[in-house]
Scaffold this active site. Structure first.
Site, PDB file in Angstrom:
ATOM      1  N   GLU A  31     -63.303  44.867-125.965  1.00  0.00           N
ATOM      2  CA  GLU A  31     -63.912  46.741-125.410  1.00  0.00           C
ATOM      3  C   GLU A  31     -62.910  46.656-123.698  1.00  0.00           C
ATOM      4  O   GLU A  31     -61.588  46.275-123.628  1.00  0.00           O
ATOM      5  CB  GLU A  31     -65.118  45.981-124.382  1.00  0.00           C
ATOM      6  CG  GLU A  31     -64.621  44.933-123.777  1.00  0.00           C
ATOM      7  CD  GLU A  31     -65.539  44.624-122.407  1.00  0.00           C
ATOM      8  OE1 GLU A  31     -65.038  46.555-121.847  1.00  0.00           O
ATOM      9  OE2 GLU A  31     -66.143  43.734-121.799  1.00  0.00           O
ATOM     10  N   ASP A 159     -82.973  46.127-113.017  1.00  0.00           N
ATOM     11  CA  ASP A 159     -81.273  46.766-113.987  1.00  0.00           C
ATOM     12  C   ASP A 159     -80.695  45.178-114.256  1.00  0.00           C
ATOM     13  O   ASP A 159     -80.662  44.386-114.121  1.00  0.00           O
ATOM     14  CB  ASP A 159     -79.608  46.055-112.299  1.00  0.00           C
ATOM     15  CG  ASP A 159     -78.718  47.290-113.267  1.00  0.00           C
ATOM     16  OD1 ASP A 159     -78.286  47.193-113.847  1.00  0.00           O
ATOM     17  OD2 ASP A 159     -77.878  47.378-112.451  1.00  0.00           O
ATOM     18  N   ASP A 163     -76.034  46.324-123.549  1.00  0.00           N
ATOM     19  CA  ASP A 163     -75.686  45.379-123.817  1.00  0.00           C
ATOM     20  C   ASP A 163     -76.962  44.099-124.675  1.00  0.00           C
ATOM     21  O   ASP A 163     -76.665  44.213-125.730  1.00  0.00           O
ATOM     22  CB  ASP A 163     -75.031  43.960-122.832  1.00  0.00           C
ATOM     23  CG  ASP A 163     -73.776  44.537-122.050  1.00  0.00           C
ATOM     24  OD1 ASP A 163     -73.071  45.835-122.468  1.00  0.00           O
ATOM     25  OD2 ASP A 163     -72.843  44.384-121.202  1.00  0.00           O
ATOM     26  N   LYS A 180     -72.244  37.502-117.246  1.00  0.00           N
ATOM     27  CA  LYS A 180     -71.845  36.806-116.500  1.00  0.00           C
ATOM     28  C   LYS A 180     -72.653  36.191-115.585  1.00  0.00           C
ATOM     29  O   LYS A 180     -73.640  36.409-115.219  1.00  0.00           O
ATOM     30  CB  LYS A 180     -70.888  38.566-115.924  1.00  0.00           C
ATOM     31  CG  LYS A 180     -70.011  39.052-116.351  1.00  0.00           C
ATOM     32  CD  LYS A 180     -69.708  39.615-115.991  1.00  0.00           C
ATOM     33  CE  LYS A 180     -69.655  41.552-116.417  1.00  0.00           C
ATOM     34  NZ  LYS A 180     -69.529  41.113-117.333  1.00  0.00           N
TER      35      LYS A 180
END
Ligand code: PSU
Ligand code: MN
Length: 324
Positions: A31, A159, A163, A180
């Protein structure tokens, strides 16, 4: 309008990538948001170049994905990587599934997130993709948070990265170093489970923790090595469930952040982002940059190292899949 409504009209697969795909040779998609938004210059260019080299050294062909002037590029040359890495701040859009059309219509350069890269790679016929860490359920997205805390009075932000939905609907293997660490990791795992995405740690029972080797929780499943992961990928894709499979490999030990250091920096950055009202697509890049400064660059070393390592593992996986 007489325009053919098909992604192939937008897709530009670079010649070496097209040749490899036609021959059934291994290809790994990479990416570009981590280049334009995730890491500062010059580390971003070094990582982009080293990731491609790591894929090649494993015996596969790299295909970095980005958007340029209305086209979806699958495979970038050195000049394109440099253009993305050196573009003035704010001049490269961040394209995810919801913003893909807007970014294509706007022209110029746009970088693809995990979701947009999966769309492009799948359209090109690529089955393996490497990134750093996937996006997921942000802390505070659902009110309180199961990773760290957010002031109790805050409203849920909802939020949740696109993905996760992409992993649920696009069949390919995605290699990362875990969700993450800035996220609500337990809730991210729950979301992936609900949406039917296998999450597999390679080489350890604990879920890799992005900056740190462990997220402090057990992975939903684990395999011993890349060969066992390849078998699982074949089984999963053969079922034609439609979903992807997430493979998590820990950051190399020599570059990992200590768990306590990572946790402290992440929690402080998340608190500051909230009090400064940072949100939307700007949130993840803001947090990564703030953590870099809070750790005097140590998080960048970890992030760079894990991205290149993921690319190497994805290359090995693609080679195994091509011969399966
Ligand atoms: N991995 C990294 N750095 C990054 C990303 C991944 O090491 O910057 C990017 C990916 O493109 C991922 C995106 O899709 O962060 C998540 O953004 P968001 O939380 O806005 O969905
Ligand atoms: Mn978001």
């Amino acid at each position: 309008m007489g325009v053919p409504l098909d992604v192939t009209g937008r897709l530009v697969v670079a010649p070496p990538v097209a040749a490899a795909l036609a021959a059934g040779a291994p290809v790994v998609a990479l990416e570009s948001t981590l280049i334009s938004h995730g890491l500062p210059y010059p580390q971003n260019l070094e990582v982009a170049t080293a990731s491609e080299a790591a894929v090649r050294s494993a015996g596969a062909v790299p295909a970095t994905v980005a958007l340029h002037d209305g086209r979806i590029l699958v495979g970038l040359d050195a000049a394109a990587l440099e253009a993305l890495a050196t573009a003035p701040a704010g001049s490269v859009r961040k394209a995810a599934r919801p913003s893909l059309a807007v970014a294509l219509a706007a022209g110029g350069w746009a970088a693809t997130t995990v979701s947009a890269t999966m769309i492009a790679a799948h359209a090109a016929g690529i089955r393996v993709f490497a990134t750093g860490g996937i996006g997921g359920v942000h802390r505070g997205a659902i009110g309180g948070s199961r990773s760290g805390s957010r002031p109790a009075a805050s409203e849920p932000t909802f939020d949740i990265s696109s993905d996760l939905e992409e992993l649920a609907r696009t069949p390919m293997a995605v290699v990362c170093a875990g969700p993450k660490a800035i996220l609500d990791v337990p809730s991210t795992l729950e979301y992936l489970e609900t949406r039917g995405v296998p999450v597999v740690a390679i080489g350890q029972d604990e879920l890799p923790g992005f900056f740190a080797r462990s997220a402090g929780i057990r992975a939903p499943s684990s395999v011993r090595d890349v060969a066992a992961a390849a078998e699982l990928v074949v089984t999963h894709l053969t079922l034609t469930l439609g979903s992807g499979i997430l493979l998590c490999v820990p950051v190399p030990a020599e570059d990992a952040l200590r768990e306590a250091i990572a946790r402290e920096a992440v929690e402080r950055a998340v608190r500051e982002a909230q009090s400064e009202g940072i949100g939307g697509p700007a949130l993840t890049p803001w947090l990564l940059a703030r953590i870099a400064s809070l750790t005097q660059g140590a998080s960048i070393r970890a992030n760079a190292s894990l991205i290149v390592h993921d690319a190497r593992v994805a290359g090995e996986l693609a080679v195994l899949l091509a011969s399966a």
